[in-house]
Motif scaffolding. Sequence first.
Motif, short mmCIF file in Angstrom:
data_model
loop_
_atom_site.label_atom_id
_atom_site.label_comp_id
_atom_site.label_asym_id
_atom_site.label_seq_id
_atom_site.Cartn_x
_atom_site.Cartn_y
_atom_site.Cartn_z
N UNK A 488 0.95 -0.73 0.13
CA UNK A 488 -0.28 0.18 0.37
C UNK A 488 1.17 1.34 -0.08
N UNK A 489 0.59 2.39 -1.04
CA UNK A 489 1.90 3.34 -0.85
C UNK A 489 0.63 4.16 -0.98
N UNK A 490 1.09 6.14 -0.32
CA UNK A 490 0.06 7.01 -0.78
C UNK A 490 1.44 7.47 -0.98
N UNK A 491 1.54 8.67 -1.94
CA UNK A 491 1.90 9.01 -2.67
C UNK A 491 3.74 8.49 -2.59
N UNK A 492 3.99 7.58 -2.70
CA UNK A 492 5.00 6.85 -2.53
C UNK A 492 5.99 6.83 -0.54
N UNK A 493 4.77 6.66 0.05
CA UNK A 493 4.75 6.53 1.18
C UNK A 493 4.55 4.68 1.26
N UNK A 518 -2.83 -2.80 12.18
CA UNK A 518 -3.21 -2.72 11.05
C UNK A 518 -4.20 -2.60 10.84
N UNK A 519 -5.10 -2.73 10.77
CA UNK A 519 -6.43 -3.00 10.65
C UNK A 519 -6.99 -1.56 10.84
N UNK A 520 -5.80 -0.30 11.63
CA UNK A 520 -7.13 1.24 11.18
C UNK A 520 -6.33 1.31 9.59
N UNK A 523 -8.22 0.42 4.94
CA UNK A 523 -9.09 0.95 4.18
C UNK A 523 -8.75 1.69 3.28
N UNK A 524 -7.02 1.71 2.92
CA UNK A 524 -5.94 2.58 2.55
C UNK A 524 -5.89 1.56 1.10
N UNK A 527 -8.85 3.13 -1.31
CA UNK A 527 -8.62 4.45 -0.77
C UNK A 527 -7.16 4.96 -0.97
N UNK A 528 -6.92 5.16 -1.45
CA UNK A 528 -5.05 5.22 -1.59
C UNK A 528 -5.22 6.79 -1.05
N UNK A 529 -5.53 7.69 -0.83
CA UNK A 529 -5.23 9.19 -0.76
C UNK A 529 -4.76 10.21 0.29
#
Length: 618
Positions: A488-493, A518-520, A523-524, A527-529
Motif C-alpha cells: 500500500x503506497x500513498x504518494x510513494x509513502x 494494522x486494521x486502522x 481502508x487505504x 482508497x490510497x488518498x
Amino acid sequence: MDASPLNQILFGPPGTGKTHATVDHALAILDPQLLSACKDDAETGRKRLKSRFDELVLQERIRFVTFHQSFSYEDFVEGLRAESDGDSGQLRYEVVDGVFKSLCEAAAAKVTKQAEAPLDLGKRRIWKMSLGNTLGSDAGVYEECVQGGYVLLGYGGGIDFSGCSSRGDVQQRFVDAGVTLDGPSDYSVTSVTAFVTKMKPGDLVVVSDGNFKFRAIGEVAGDYAFKVHPEYDPHYSQMRPVKWLRQYSPSLPHSELLNGQFSQMTLYELRSPTLNREKLQGLLSTPALASVFVPGQTFGRDYQVTRATSELLELKKPNGNVLGFAMSLINELAEAVRSEKIALQDIRDKTAIEKLPGSTLEPYLVNGYNSILAVLVGHLTSTETHKPATAAEANARVLIIDEINRGNISRIFGELITLIEPSKRAGADEALSVVLPYSKQSFSVPQNVYLIGTMNTADRSLAGLDIALRRRFVFREMPARPELLTDVQVDNVNIGELLRAMNQRIEVLLDRDHCLGHAYFMPLRSDKSVGRLAAIFRNQILPLLQEYFFEDWERIRWVLNDQRAHIANTEPFVQRPQSELNLQKLFGDDVVGKVNDQRWELNDAAFGSIDSYRNILG
C-alpha cells in the motif's frame, strides 16, 4: 475440530483484527471445509466466509456477547426475571437461562423421539400448548401424553364439548353446566374454543416447558374427543390425538424456534413474527438433509435458502422472487458427479445434458440455471464427503465473548470457571457437574461447546484478569502485522513501513502491548488518498496515542518523529501554540518564574501534507 481448543482467547493491541478473526476461528470449528476452500481466495473468500458465519448466527449455532462492567452471572448463566401471569395477571418470578447456559442446553439436547415430519408446513396452524406444570402436581401429564399419543387440555372441567362449532356453542355448554364465567373474555372459553373448534388435523403443536423452552413438537392426528381422566377428573378430560414428531431432552431454548418468548397462556396460536417458520422447518427436517441445506444459507449471488425438505429446495432469488428445485434433480446431478460421468464445470458450461444420454433431466431447467445448480450440487457433494464424525460434532456451538477481560470474571462465570475445563466437561474422565443456585438443577458443560474470547492488551483492566481464567484458556496472540500493508503506497509513502516505524518507537517508549494495529490502515487498500490517511491519523491514531501516553505530548511527538520535522523542513503533527501568551500578565511576577508552559496543539497543516508522513519514516 480436534485442532481447535475448547477455550481460546485472541489477544493483542487495538486494531489487530481480533474480532475480525473470530469468523475464521468459529468456522474452523463449524465448517472447516469451507474455511480451507476459501483460504486461497482473497477476493471473494472473505465474503463467502462471512455469509456462512451469518447463516450460523441465524441458526443460533454461533452467539456473540460483549462483556462489560455491568455484565453478571444472571446474564451469563441463569437468574430470576419478573413475569406477568397471562391467566391471572399476577406477577411471578421465573428462572431464566443466560446466554451460556442456553447455548449449552441447545448443544446437549438430543432428539429422544422422532417420526417422519410434514415435508411442507404450508398454511398449517402452529399451536403452543402447555401439558401440565413441570413443578406442579400435574407434572406427569406430559409423559402420559407422549406415551399415549395425544394432548390433554386442563380447562373445561368434566364438560363434553362434542358438536360445538363456535365460541357461542362452547360458552353455552359452560352455562348449561352451571359454570360461572369471568366475563365475555373468560380464558376457559377461549382455550376450549381453540382446542375444539379451531385446531384441525394436520396442525402442529409445540409443547412448551415454561416460557423460555420447548420439549416436543407434534402433529394433530384427529378430531376432538371427550374422555374423563381417571386421575385428574374432572380436569384434563378434553383430548385430541397427536402424532409426536420430535421430543427433546433436555428441552430446547425458545430461541431455537421463536424470535420472542412463549406466553404463559396454556394454548394459543403461534404466528409471525414471533414464530420463525424457517427454524421450525429446520427442526423437522431429517438430520442428513438439515446438515446440507438449511434455511438462511446463501449460495451464488445471494440465492438464499428459504425451505429445505427431502423433496424440495426453495431459494429466494436476488430480485426477491422464489425459485424451487426438486431434490431429485439435484441428487441426480450429484450422483453423476460422484460417478465421474460429469464434472461441476460441465453444469456451468451447459454440457452436462449431452454427457448424460437417456437422462430424464429437463434441459431447459439445467441449462437455464446452470450457475446456481453447479454451486448447489458442489455443496451437496462436498458436504457428503466431509460429514461430521458424530452427532455432537454436527450440533457444535460457539460462543464468542468480545472484550472478555472487561467483565468481572469471578462474578460472571461463578462455579462454571471449573466446568469449562476440557477435563471437567460432560463425558470426560474427570467430568463434574454442579447444582445451580436459582434452578436447583444439575448442570454440566458439553464437549461440543466452544468459547472464543477477544482481549485488548492495551486495556487498563487487563492487569486484573482472573488467574483462574488464564489457566483454562489457550491464548493466541494477534500482533500488529505491517507486512499486510507493504504493497500500500500513498504518494510513494509505504504504509507498512510507516506503521512499523511508529510501532518500534512505541515498543521502546512503552511496550509491545500498546502497538498500533494494522486494521486502522486497511481502508487505504481501496482508497490510497492523502485525505483518507489524514482522517485515519486525526480520528483514530492521535486519540489512541493520547490514551496510551496519558496526554504526554512530548512522547507522542517522538512516536511521530516530530522532533526532527524542522530538519526535514516539514510540518509537525504536534507543535507548540503559535500564539504567544504574556505569562507575567497571566500569573503575575510571583508565579511566572515557576510556571512551565505545558501547552501543545495539533497542527492542521501536517495532516494534509504527505511530507509530514514521510518524516515519520525518518
